[in-house]
Design a protein around this motif. Sequence first.
Motif, PDB file in Angstrom:
ATOM      1  N   UNK A  23       0.756  -1.264   0.042  1.00 49.62           N
ATOM      2  CA  UNK A  23      -0.004  -0.081  -0.058  1.00 49.62           C
ATOM      3  C   UNK A  23       0.927   1.229  -0.014  1.00 49.62           C
ATOM      4  N   UNK A  24       1.494   1.448  -1.040  1.00 55.01           N
ATOM      5  CA  UNK A  24       2.336   2.591  -1.267  1.00 55.01           C
ATOM      6  C   UNK A  24       1.446   3.887  -1.344  1.00 55.01           C
ATOM      7  N   UNK A  46       7.639   2.343  -0.784  1.00 50.21           N
ATOM      8  CA  UNK A  46       8.157   1.019  -1.155  1.00 50.21           C
ATOM      9  C   UNK A  46       9.147   1.241  -2.487  1.00 50.21           C
ATOM     10  N   UNK A  47       9.945   0.405  -2.265  1.00 46.86           N
ATOM     11  CA  UNK A  47      11.134   0.395  -3.302  1.00 46.86           C
ATOM     12  C   UNK A  47      12.249  -0.652  -2.984  1.00 46.86           C
ATOM     13  N   UNK A  48      13.546  -0.261  -3.820  1.00 47.32           N
ATOM     14  CA  UNK A  48      14.410  -0.991  -3.580  1.00 47.32           C
ATOM     15  C   UNK A  48      15.557  -0.613  -2.671  1.00 47.32           C
ATOM     16  N   UNK A  49      16.086  -1.166  -1.693  1.00 39.73           N
ATOM     17  CA  UNK A  49      17.314  -0.936  -1.133  1.00 39.73           C
ATOM     18  C   UNK A  49      18.548  -0.547  -1.957  1.00 39.73           C
ATOM     19  N   UNK A  98       7.779   0.204   3.767  1.00 37.69           N
ATOM     20  CA  UNK A  98       8.212   1.163   4.959  1.00 37.69           C
ATOM     21  C   UNK A  98       7.201   1.837   5.281  1.00 37.69           C
ATOM     22  N   UNK A  99       6.680   1.812   6.334  1.00 37.47           N
ATOM     23  CA  UNK A  99       5.283   2.698   6.971  1.00 37.47           C
ATOM     24  C   UNK A  99       6.111   3.340   8.051  1.00 37.47           C
ATOM     25  N   UNK A 117       7.837  -2.558   8.888  1.00 37.60           N
ATOM     26  CA  UNK A 117       8.740  -2.514   7.744  1.00 37.60           C
ATOM     27  C   UNK A 117       8.181  -4.165   7.098  1.00 37.60           C
ATOM     28  N   UNK A 118       8.383  -4.307   5.806  1.00 37.66           N
ATOM     29  CA  UNK A 118       8.173  -5.489   5.202  1.00 37.66           C
ATOM     30  C   UNK A 118       9.080  -5.784   4.056  1.00 37.66           C
TER      31      UNK A 118
END
Length: 478
Positions: A23-24, A46-49, A98-99, A117-118
Amino acid sequence: MRIDKLKALQADGRDPFEITLAKQTHHSDEIKANFEALENQDVVIAGRIMTWRDMGKANFIDIQDRNGRIQAYVRMNDVGEEVFKEFKTWDIGDIVEIKGFVFKTRTEEISVHAKEIRLLSKSLLPLPEKFHGLTDTDTRYRKRYLDMIMNPDVKDTFIKRSKIITSFRNYLDSHGFIEVETPILNIIPGGAAARPFITHHNTLDMDMYLRIATELNLKRLIVGGMERVYEIGRVFRNEGMDVRHNPEFTSIEIYQAYADYNDLMDITEGIVRDAAMAVCGGLQVDYQGTTIDYTSFKRISMNDAVKEATGKDFLGCKTVEEARRLADEIGVPYEAHFGIGGILNAAFEEKVEETLIQPTFVTGHPTEISPLAKRNPDDPRITDRFECFVYGRELANGFTELNDPIDQEGRFLEQLKQREAGDDEAHMMDRDFIVALEYGLPPTGGLGIGVDRLVMFLTDSASIRDVLLFPTMKPISE
């Protein structure tokens, strides 16, 4: 090691690949642009580390989404000991959610303070080494997905490409044109001088061709009364590959009834200017160190352009032998079957084409090399045709369409002779198109623009492969 980490998560019932929804709520650029309104407000990113700074029980990671990067602050006391323990097994390249709330660090960097975090997707392959990134062009083109991860600016080119195509549609739709789609598979490859790709239809047990142009079908629609049509689509030519050519590329072809090539030159200018404004914000655009000014387009005939460059007047020749002598005097190669018009075109390509840096319409193409264009009423040796050149390269081709079916059949027959003489790019006979003309094609102007080439010019891209998401590449030897 990464697969082992994944298996451990799966064994513990926490398989990231079973997660189907994230849920971005915001992207990185939105948070940075609206910090004052979002400060201390909860967001979900939401995205890539992409980077990781481990400080024990508190970590900073950079998250890359489609619009850029933003820092996230992850602390054990906020997310919980068990979650934090799993977090410490994650890797650069993993995709996460990440919320948390928006804040600024002590160094004034806008960040997200994580509360939950997920792990959404596990990256099983490491990204290229961060200090050098992905610079090898061959790898970049073969693995465009990796190119976009490591070189975010690459995405800007393709965003601009999309905006350019949108500007085409906006311009043409506002001028009463209708967008259509025509077949990619054809019985006869017509509409251009090019070598086609051949495939086979099993049910019909017949060879078919990938289209080399959309022209003939679009003109059939003009016969049918649509009056103003255009198509944006892929065409395929079984020819060489270099920084300007790819076997499949995108063109836009436009046809307007009750118009001539002068009208289509005006349309070309309008389309190109609108595209430049859409992605560059102005009409003076830098390309490879040269400023191209799209404010005005020069217009000159092919014969006059050659005469200016060489002093030779090929259309003043009475015989082919005289034209050959002029070509020999200035070192222009030509083939034995060329007539005066073919030799004039050879002289233009050899002595003039690369010098046309600023936008230029070259008109008056010889009938010999223009089998689909209407003859000039004052000089039947040439046609009412133009090509538009920028930076020494052809950008567009257009003409007043030949609508005389008897003349068209004769030119197709002449093309067949050229094929028999060894020119495998000469046009084939299209009987159905002749029949369509026999029902009556109104006076019509037609235009084709190389979309990829225009994108190159407006994004300062040196190679066509830089503006194609997935360019054709030679397979790597096993």
